[in-house]
Design a protein around this motif. Sequence first.
Motif, PDB file in Angstrom:
ATOM      1  N   PRO A 149       0.833  -1.204   0.000  1.00 31.12           N
ATOM      2  CA  PRO A 149       0.000   0.000   0.000  1.00 31.12           C
ATOM      3  C   PRO A 149       0.869   1.255   0.000  1.00 31.12           C
ATOM      4  N   SER A 150       0.273   2.414  -0.248  1.00 29.83           N
ATOM      5  CA  SER A 150       1.092   3.626  -0.264  1.00 29.83           C
ATOM      6  C   SER A 150       1.206   4.270   1.118  1.00 29.83           C
ATOM      7  N   ASP A 151       0.273   3.972   2.012  1.00 31.96           N
ATOM      8  CA  ASP A 151       0.314   4.564   3.347  1.00 31.96           C
ATOM      9  C   ASP A 151       1.393   3.897   4.196  1.00 31.96           C
ATOM     10  N   PRO A 152       2.292   4.694   4.824  1.00 37.93           N
ATOM     11  CA  PRO A 152       3.397   4.107   5.603  1.00 37.93           C
ATOM     12  C   PRO A 152       2.938   3.163   6.718  1.00 37.93           C
ATOM     13  N   TYR A 153       1.832   3.480   7.400  1.00 37.13           N
ATOM     14  CA  TYR A 153       1.383   2.602   8.481  1.00 37.13           C
ATOM     15  C   TYR A 153       0.915   1.261   7.937  1.00 37.13           C
ATOM     16  N   GLN A 154       0.142   1.315   6.846  1.00 35.24           N
ATOM     17  CA  GLN A 154      -0.317   0.058   6.237  1.00 35.24           C
ATOM     18  C   GLN A 154       0.848  -0.736   5.666  1.00 35.24           C
ATOM     19  N   ARG A 155       1.855  -0.049   5.150  1.00 29.89           N
ATOM     20  CA  ARG A 155       3.040  -0.730   4.657  1.00 29.89           C
ATOM     21  C   ARG A 155       3.743  -1.458   5.792  1.00 29.89           C
ATOM     22  N   ALA A 156       3.822  -0.784   6.940  1.00 31.73           N
ATOM     23  CA  ALA A 156       4.463  -1.384   8.107  1.00 31.73           C
ATOM     24  C   ALA A 156       3.700  -2.627   8.548  1.00 31.73           C
ATOM     25  N   GLN A 157       2.383  -2.558   8.538  1.00 30.48           N
ATOM     26  CA  GLN A 157       1.577  -3.724   8.901  1.00 30.48           C
ATOM     27  C   GLN A 157       1.813  -4.855   7.926  1.00 30.48           C
ATOM     28  N   ALA A 158       1.873  -4.572   6.625  1.00 30.25           N
ATOM     29  CA  ALA A 158       2.118  -5.599   5.602  1.00 30.25           C
ATOM     30  C   ALA A 158       3.493  -6.238   5.818  1.00 30.25           C
ATOM     31  N   ARG A 159       4.493  -5.408   6.085  1.00 37.05           N
ATOM     32  CA  ARG A 159       5.855  -5.938   6.299  1.00 37.05           C
ATOM     33  C   ARG A 159       5.888  -6.789   7.562  1.00 37.05           C
ATOM     34  N   PHE A 160       5.186  -6.350   8.602  1.00 37.02           N
ATOM     35  CA  PHE A 160       5.138  -7.101   9.860  1.00 37.02           C
ATOM     36  C   PHE A 160       4.593  -8.510   9.618  1.00 37.02           C
ATOM     37  N   TRP A 161       3.472  -8.600   8.913  1.00 35.35           N
ATOM     38  CA  TRP A 161       2.831  -9.899   8.708  1.00 35.35           C
ATOM     39  C   TRP A 161       3.619 -10.788   7.745  1.00 35.35           C
ATOM     40  N   ALA A 162       4.240 -10.209   6.742  1.00 40.27           N
ATOM     41  CA  ALA A 162       5.081 -11.000   5.846  1.00 40.27           C
ATOM     42  C   ALA A 162       6.274 -11.548   6.629  1.00 40.27           C
ATOM     43  N   ASP A 163       6.826 -10.727   7.514  1.00 34.75           N
ATOM     44  CA  ASP A 163       7.928 -11.155   8.374  1.00 34.75           C
ATOM     45  C   ASP A 163       7.464 -12.280   9.308  1.00 34.75           C
ATOM     46  N   TYR A 164       6.230 -12.168   9.802  1.00 32.97           N
ATOM     47  CA  TYR A 164       5.657 -13.204  10.669  1.00 32.97           C
ATOM     48  C   TYR A 164       5.595 -14.542   9.928  1.00 32.97           C
ATOM     49  N   VAL A 165       5.125 -14.514   8.685  1.00 36.13           N
ATOM     50  CA  VAL A 165       5.061 -15.736   7.868  1.00 36.13           C
ATOM     51  C   VAL A 165       6.465 -16.325   7.744  1.00 36.13           C
ATOM     52  N   ASP A 166       7.450 -15.470   7.465  1.00 36.33           N
ATOM     53  CA  ASP A 166       8.826 -15.926   7.307  1.00 36.33           C
ATOM     54  C   ASP A 166       9.384 -16.535   8.590  1.00 36.33           C
ATOM     55  N   LYS A 167       9.055 -15.938   9.725  1.00 34.77           N
ATOM     56  CA  LYS A 167       9.612 -16.403  10.995  1.00 34.77           C
ATOM     57  C   LYS A 167       9.052 -17.761  11.408  1.00 34.77           C
ATOM     58  N   LYS A 168       7.826 -18.028  11.021  1.00 32.50           N
ATOM     59  CA  LYS A 168       7.115 -19.168  11.603  1.00 32.50           C
ATOM     60  C   LYS A 168       6.885 -20.357  10.678  1.00 32.50           C
ATOM     61  N   LEU A 169       6.308 -20.084   9.491  1.00 38.29           N
ATOM     62  CA  LEU A 169       5.713 -21.189   8.746  1.00 38.29           C
ATOM     63  C   LEU A 169       6.685 -22.213   8.174  1.00 38.29           C
ATOM     64  N   TYR A 170       7.814 -21.755   7.656  1.00 41.13           N
ATOM     65  CA  TYR A 170       8.725 -22.702   7.008  1.00 41.13           C
ATOM     66  C   TYR A 170       9.236 -23.753   7.999  1.00 41.13           C
ATOM     67  N   GLU A 171       9.739 -23.274   9.137  1.00 40.63           N
ATOM     68  CA  GLU A 171      10.298 -24.185  10.141  1.00 40.63           C
ATOM     69  C   GLU A 171       9.241 -25.141  10.682  1.00 40.63           C
ATOM     70  N   LEU A 172       8.051 -24.606  10.991  1.00 37.28           N
ATOM     71  CA  LEU A 172       6.982 -25.458  11.509  1.00 37.28           C
ATOM     72  C   LEU A 172       6.560 -26.486  10.466  1.00 37.28           C
TER      73      LEU A 172
END
Lengths: 219, 231
Positions: free
Chosen positions: A86-109
Amino acid sequence: MADEIILLDFWPSMFGMRVRLALAEKGLKYEYKEEDLRNKSPLLLEMNPVHKKIPVLIHNGKPICESLIIVQYIDEVWHDKSPLLPSDPYQRAQARFWADYVDKKLYELGRKIWSTKGEEQETAKKEFIECLKLLEGELGDKPYFGGEKIGFVDVALVTFSCWFHAYESFGNFSIEAECPKLIAWTKRCMEKESVSSSLEDPHKVHGFVMGMKKKLGIE
Amino acid sequence: MAAISLQTATMAEEVKLFGTWASPFSRRIEVALKLKGVQFEYIEENLSNKSPALLEYNPVHKKIPVLVHNGKPVAESLVILEYIDETWKHNPILPTDPYEKAIARFWAKYIDDKLWPAATKVLVSKGEEQKGVTEEIQEQLKTLESELKGKKFFGGESLGFVDIAANIIVFLLVAQEALGLMEILTEEQFPVLHEWYQRLVDDAVFKECVPPRERHLGFFKVRFGSSTASK
């Protein structure tokens, strides 16, 4: 002057699929090079000397590594078509947070689900479902994580969906029973040509995991 | 270097940072906010007794740092740094060119994915294992050093995203001194990185954000001091 885009990849990699999906969303032509990870090409070793891993995007001779970094790069260079962030910085931060969450958790599990047994496997399954439920909560009533159209988090997560059949089969559980909304979301995504053409056949992935288990001596 | 102090035009701009004084991740955010001249309220968390506010603002990880801007929380230090850079655009910490930006993100991720776990491991391991991890860290430092390529900072003329992320190195050196560990970043082995390090700790903004030295040494001694040093 035409852009030269090469993708070094390995067909079952959900990380490589993210890049294929981003390129498809932008309607970009590229050369796909399949890597044999037991015999890495000189090109791969030259383009990713630090990690020696796929995916690597080579754009006009310059390499970009790490799937989510590549996806952001693609989004920023070809910003006029199908924006993923998204173009809004806050929404971008939320998107990056959740993509990072997927990276941190799903592959290893996920890896633990198909490669372990007994209590270790049960714990991994439980945690995996908890993560998917959290993501379901984040999706809410939206058609996609990106809202009305697929976005960064959709790209980060949907590529795992073609591994779900393998996880379910080797873990002996049903993801749909626990997370119906998330499965509905994966089906919605698969209706898009960019997604269906970028993800692998779940049965092929299952066969690949079976082969891995044999090779690693896991029954 | 004079930090530009700039009051933003918005009314009632409220910025809060939940952190802990000894966390490099928390300190990264302080550096970025100070570089941009952003006024903020700092809240020190007690990690063995997390505040209801922290748990509300970061329910997923329940960790610091969390930046709360006008009531809206952002978590994960590298995500917060990008948010800060996109919200307060002067004194940029990331390059504007997409390729250069991708490179910066790559190295920040390298530091968090590789250097940080090795740094924590070296403090709790002993004997041969500790020696092995020390060598691993030195390999990583060599890799980082080659990325500096004659620049003053990873960010070029002024410190940027990767320099801020690399504050882990500063913390590691204090830890190693506190525990009497083998020196990891010597001038002989890493001439270029050593010079960069001196520039980093001398930077006007960065040095305001480093934990007080004696207290920091004490922190490592108490936390990790029972493991035997290997020389």
